[in-house]
Design a protein around this motif. Structure first.
Motif, short mmCIF file in Angstrom:
data_model
loop_
_atom_site.label_atom_id
_atom_site.label_comp_id
_atom_site.label_asym_id
_atom_site.label_seq_id
_atom_site.Cartn_x
_atom_site.Cartn_y
_atom_site.Cartn_z
N LEU B 431 0.80 -1.23 0.00
CA LEU B 431 0.00 0.00 0.00
C LEU B 431 0.83 1.28 0.00
CD1 LEU B 431 -2.76 -1.05 2.56
CD2 LEU B 431 -3.12 -0.57 0.14
N LEU B 433 3.09 4.42 0.84
CA LEU B 433 3.25 5.24 2.05
C LEU B 433 2.09 5.03 3.01
CD1 LEU B 433 5.18 7.37 3.23
CD2 LEU B 433 3.71 9.11 2.25
N TYR B 434 0.91 4.81 2.48
CA TYR B 434 -0.26 4.55 3.32
C TYR B 434 -0.06 3.27 4.12
CZ TYR B 434 -5.06 3.58 4.63
OH TYR B 434 -6.19 3.30 5.35
N LEU B 437 2.17 3.99 6.95
CA LEU B 437 1.44 4.70 8.00
C LEU B 437 0.54 3.75 8.80
CD1 LEU B 437 0.57 7.94 6.07
CD2 LEU B 437 2.08 7.74 8.03
N ILE B 438 -0.07 2.80 8.11
CA ILE B 438 -0.87 1.79 8.81
C ILE B 438 0.03 1.03 9.79
CG2 ILE B 438 -2.14 -0.38 8.53
CD1 ILE B 438 -3.87 1.87 7.71
N LEU B 440 2.80 2.07 11.11
CA LEU B 440 3.20 3.00 12.18
C LEU B 440 2.08 3.15 13.20
CD1 LEU B 440 5.19 5.15 13.27
CD2 LEU B 440 4.10 6.80 11.77
N ILE B 441 0.85 3.24 12.72
CA ILE B 441 -0.29 3.40 13.63
C ILE B 441 -0.45 2.15 14.50
CG2 ILE B 441 -2.82 3.52 13.68
CD1 ILE B 441 -2.56 5.43 11.24
N LEU B 442 -0.37 0.99 13.87
CA LEU B 442 -0.51 -0.26 14.64
C LEU B 442 0.62 -0.39 15.66
CD1 LEU B 442 -1.53 -2.72 11.77
CD2 LEU B 442 -2.98 -1.89 13.62
N THR B 444 2.43 2.07 17.02
CA THR B 444 2.27 3.06 18.09
C THR B 444 1.16 2.64 19.05
OG1 THR B 444 2.77 4.71 16.41
CG2 THR B 444 2.16 5.51 18.57
N ALA B 445 0.06 2.12 18.48
CA ALA B 445 -1.04 1.67 19.34
C ALA B 445 -0.55 0.56 20.27
CB ALA B 445 -2.21 1.18 18.49
N HIS B 446 0.23 -0.35 19.70
CA HIS B 446 0.76 -1.44 20.52
C HIS B 446 1.65 -0.91 21.63
CE1 HIS B 446 2.34 -5.33 21.60
NE2 HIS B 446 3.57 -4.88 21.42
N CYS B 448 1.54 2.00 22.96
CA CYS B 448 0.71 2.73 23.93
C CYS B 448 0.01 1.75 24.88
CB CYS B 448 -0.35 3.58 23.22
SG CYS B 448 0.35 5.02 22.40
N LYS B 449 -0.26 0.56 24.38
CA LYS B 449 -0.96 -0.44 25.19
C LYS B 449 -0.02 -1.08 26.23
CE LYS B 449 -1.16 -4.80 24.33
NZ LYS B 449 -1.38 -6.15 23.85
N ALA B 462 3.50 9.43 26.56
CA ALA B 462 2.10 9.02 26.49
C ALA B 462 1.82 8.08 27.65
CB ALA B 462 1.83 8.29 25.16
#
Lengths: 363, 521
Positions: B431, B433-434, B437-438, B440-442, B444-446, B448-449, B462
């Protein structure tokens, strides 16, 4: 374990919720209405929203707690269920609209050949993961990405210094511009008023007494954000060009060029903006999930997957094309959204009043 | 009960047997228990006609100490006093640490620990001489955490040496040491160290509770403990820091963390750990703060490069060619023209080859390992480019990525980043660059958890706590580090009260005190 967030996190959540999708879709509509005076409108939004928040939190400090997740809340169950129904309706519209806006933008700027359903469902998988992890994780995620985005937006005028032409802001605030400014204020008020989602989460904030101030700070940050963006769009692109551009914020960022070599920093900026909009969508999705739990009196994640599928299909089918989506975002939502927000504020005030009476009766 | 009467399969150590007054029976029991253990020494001697027995494992005791401080004393001084437990324990030896036990199970445990046991006929106690010895590695510079400035001592495999190294740094009565043994067969000793007036008591209790729940046959390295007590065992990211440096342990104890030291390994564990700790090195605190700030930002940038550079290259060359300036685009396009593979396959070939070379270099002897790694990389890379399998920009990308991963101070984080590079590359290929980013989001979420013993992994970024950011992206000067990190230290948050260092202030304050003194006169 009770989920808890700090007042700073509430501020950042509020600010991100207002700005993340607004800056993508709405600048064109605002500029079309009030042209070079659009930069003034965020201050009116701030005044009106502060009034809304102050009114909504009347009596707030007199209650001990208002956690919709716990059984300690003694207020009317009817009120909570009514709030849940309104929130489901309200947030579903927001999420479907934002998801479609994001998909259209990604299809335009990043992946022209990728089918729309692929982008929608990969985004939903991501959102589902974020929501599954819980409210605290969404708040922490937002802390990181909204802070980064805010810093970048603060530096935006500096990066565009060689492109800014202050003459494009003239003539400023003439008397005959007042009706158009008021029109823009009305159109944008529903978007800024979307912060009413925080009523679902105020019970999770520690300390409780600073909630109102934190929300107002959040609105303030959002207003600064939007002001810088609108001011930069007008002074760089000019209102005449920007009012006919679909994504003026994106076009603005494409004007950044630091020497001839570094002239495609737009994708870098977009890389910080996309996680911020995911944060907003995740919070919206979580709000819907929590509202369903409030409605049925459960504490389960079973709704999430079917909800995600429904939202995905609706975001594809509700809008036939981009034009109908823009029409909904600009014209329909300005009235529908405002109506729902007023209803939500009214129900929230009713719940707070009931809770206050119940606690004073028991105390 | 003799061993012959025990049922088959019964572990004799589970029988709660006391030491017998008859030394013959005790000796018979021990010899039966340690059949085919030729390193177990039974030294029989007599004290004024009374039979005595020393039992120890050859190689684990300091035989000279036993010879001169126990055996010789007992043989020469026994005639002047009565042969009872108190005299034997207190007057007939000059060993520094002497204990006693009535239980056979404890006696066996002491023997296996490297102590020397004395059994005397007609005494129902075993006397334990703590005279551990044997050959162990001496204190040397830690190999995995070399520093340009700072102490050069590192932990060894001996627990007592390690605890003493920490004690030398923290000469405080508040430094506590709780001991425990883990592992049914290894009975590995471990020590939980913390500063009582700084660490949270809840954290100490939680660590102790988790360690007590460990039920395993053997613990050979602190890595076992790490996996058995961490919050999220499925995560790629380490939630417990390990270190070979006593100064690192001491610094973390001063911030309210807890250290676990294990016998048999030089790697101590530090709990709780956040992501930002793993990108800090001990030198950050010894060099000037300007250098520390620069180095931290360098590491952050290179972490991003190590994680994203190959993926970005794939995304840009496959989907977003317009991102590249025209001249660079033409250069990349011309170098990739003859390559038969798509960018993803090219990247995977190079990355996997370099990972293999890196792993091979670790296993080879030090003298040739480094040379093989470097030559292999150069030769393989050059040959691959000339053969038209990969392009020259790809070799550069992979080399820079490899170098970037070496800038990460902690190996456990570096290897996590290395692993995560591959899913990023696949997402970029699907996909663009998108996709990155997906990912990166996953990711970062991990992050953060994740929590490490209740502390959010990305704290204080955070959840955002502005006043605790002074030691994350920057390192404020020491005179400004007034407080300990609140998300770790349970109490006593103020760590210093030093004034801003300046000769003007010092002169002014000394003038003031002189004037005060004159006025008093």
């Amino acid at each position: 374990m009770k989920t808890r967030i700090s007042n700073l996190q509430l501020t950042l959540l509020t600010a991100n919720f207002i700005t993340a999708s607004t800056l993508l879709v709405m600048p064109q509509a605002y500029l079309d209405l009030s042209l070079q005076n659009t930069w003034f409108v965020p201050f009116l939004w701030f005044l009106l929203t502060t009034l809304l928040i102050t009114t909504a939190f009347v009596g707030w400090n007199k209650i001990e707690t208002l956690d919709f997740q716990s059984d300690e809340t003694r207020s009317s169950r009817t009120g909570q269920k009514l709030l849940a129904i309104l929130m489901i309706l309200f947030l579903m519209f927001i999420l479907i609209r934002d998801l479609r806006a994001f998909t259209d933008f990604t299809g335009t700027a990043l992946l022209e050949l990728t089918p729309q359903p692929v982008i929608i469902f990969t985004s939903l998988i991501c959102l589902l993961y974020l929501v599954w992890l819980g409210f605290e994780v969404i708040a922490r995620f937002n802390d990181i990405y909204f802070s980064l985005l805010f810093i970048i937006i603060l530096f935006l005028p500096l990066l565009l210094l060689n492109e800014i032409d202050m003459a494009k802001l003239l003539p400023p605030l003439q008397i005959n511009a007042v009706p158009s400014i008021l029109q823009t204020t009305f159109v944008g008020l529903a978007w800024v008023g979307e912060l009413v989602i925080i009523f679902l989460f105020v019970g999770n904030v520690q300390p409780k007494s600073d909630v109102r101030r934190s929300v107002i700070w959040g609105v303030g940050l959002a207003v600064i954000f939007i002001f810088i963006l609108l001011g930069s769009i007008i002074s760089v692109l000019g209102s005449t060009l920007a009012r006919y551009t679909v994504y003026p914020s994106y076009i603005l960022v494409r004007q950044i060029n630091i020497t001839d070599f570094l002239d495609r920093l737009d994708l870098l900026v977009v890389s910080f903006w996309i996680p911020a909009i995911f944060s907003k969508m995740a919070l919206t999705f979580y709000g819907i999930h929590r509202s369903f739990n409030m409605l049925f009196g459960t504490d389960t994640k079973i709704f999430l997957v079917p909800l995600a599928l429904i939202i995905g299909f609706l975001s594809m089918m509700m809008f036939g094309n981009n034009i109908s989506h823009f029409y909904f975002s600009i014209y329909v939502w300005s009235t529908l959204g405002l109506l729902l927000e007023i209803l939500i504020v009214a129900v929230f005030m009713w719940i707070v009043r009931k809770e206050r009476l119940a606690q004073s009766r028991d105390g | 009960m003799g061993l012959s009467k025990m049922k088959k399969g019964t572990d004799p150590l589970t029988i709660d047997q006391n030491i017998e007054r008859n030394i013959e029976k005790n000796e018979e029991f021990l010899r039966a228990l340690f059949t085919d253990s030729t390193d177990l020494i039974f030294r029989t001697f007599s004290i004024e006609g009374v039979k005595a027995l020393l039992v120890f494992i050859d190689g684990m005791v300091d035989t000279k100490s036993i010879q001169f401080h126990a055996l010789m004393h007992m043989l020469t001084r026994a005639d002047s006093m009565q042969l009872n437990l108190q005299n034997v324990k207190n007057q007939m030896n000059s060993i520094s640490s002497v204990n006693e036990t009535k239980k056979m199970k404890e006696t066996v445990s002491h023997i296996l620990d490297g102590n020397c046991i004395l059994l005397v006929d007609r005494l129902d106690h075993a006397i334990v001489f703590d005279a551990k010895g044997g050959e162990r590695r001496s204190v040397s510079e830690p190999e995995s955490e070399a520093a340009i400035r700072g102490p050069r001592e590192g932990f060894t495999e001996n627990l007592r040496v390690n605890t003493s190294l920490v004690r030398r740094k923290l000469k405080s009565q508040h430094l506590k040491l709780k001991s425990m043994k883990l592992g049914e067969h290894t009975k590995t000793s471990l020590a939980i160290m913390y500063l009582e007036d700084v660490a949270s008591s809840q954290l100490v209790e939680e660590v102790t509770r988790r360690l007590e729940k460990v039920d395993i046959d053997g613990v050979l390295e602190s890595g076992y403990i790490e996996e058995l007590i961490e919050d999220n065992p499925w995560s790629f990211f380490p939630q417990i820091q390990h270190t070979e440096r006593p100064d690192t342990v001491a610094a973390n104890l001063l911030e309210g963390r807890i250290a676990i030291l294990l016998d048999g390994t030089p790697f101590a564990l530090i709990i709780p750990t956040t992501f930002w700790q793993l990108i800090q090195a001990s030198e950050d605190y010894y060099e000037r703060f300007h250098i520390s700030i620069f180095l931290r930002w360098l590491r952050l940038i290179f972490i991003a490069i190590a994680l994203f550079l190959p993926a970005l290259y794939i995304a840009v060359t496959t989907y977003h060619q317009e991102m590249l300036p025209t001249s660079l685009l033409l250069s990349v396009a011309s170098s990739r023209e003859a390559i038969p593979f798509p960018a993803l396959i090219e990247a995977l070939i190079m990355e996997i080859s370099f990972e293999a070379l890196r792993e091979a270099g670790v296993r080879l002897p030090k003298t040739i390992g480094q040379a093989v790694s470097i030559l292999g990389a150069l030769v393989v890379g050059q040959a691959a480019v000339q053969a038209g399998i990969v392009s020259a920009p790809m070799v550069i990308i992979v080399s820079i990525t490899g170098i970037a991963s070496f800038t990460i101070p902690r190996f456990n984080l570096a290897i996590s980043i290395r692993l995560l590079r591959f899913p990023m590359m696949i997402l970029a290929a699907i996909l663009g660059l998108y996709g990155i980013l997906i990912g990166l989001i996953l990711l970062t979420a991990h992050l953060c958890k994740l929590r490490s013993f209740g502390v959010p992994y990305l704290a204080p970024v955070a959840p955002l706590t502005l006043h605790e950011m002074k030691d994350i992206f920057i390192r404020v000067p020491w005179w400004s580090m007034k407080y300990r990190p609140k998300h770790v230290a349970g109490q006593n948050l103020e760590r210093e009260n030093t004034q801003f260092p300046s000769p003007k202030r010092t002169l002014r304050s000394s003038k003031k005190s002189r004037t005060k003194g004159e006025n008093r006169k």
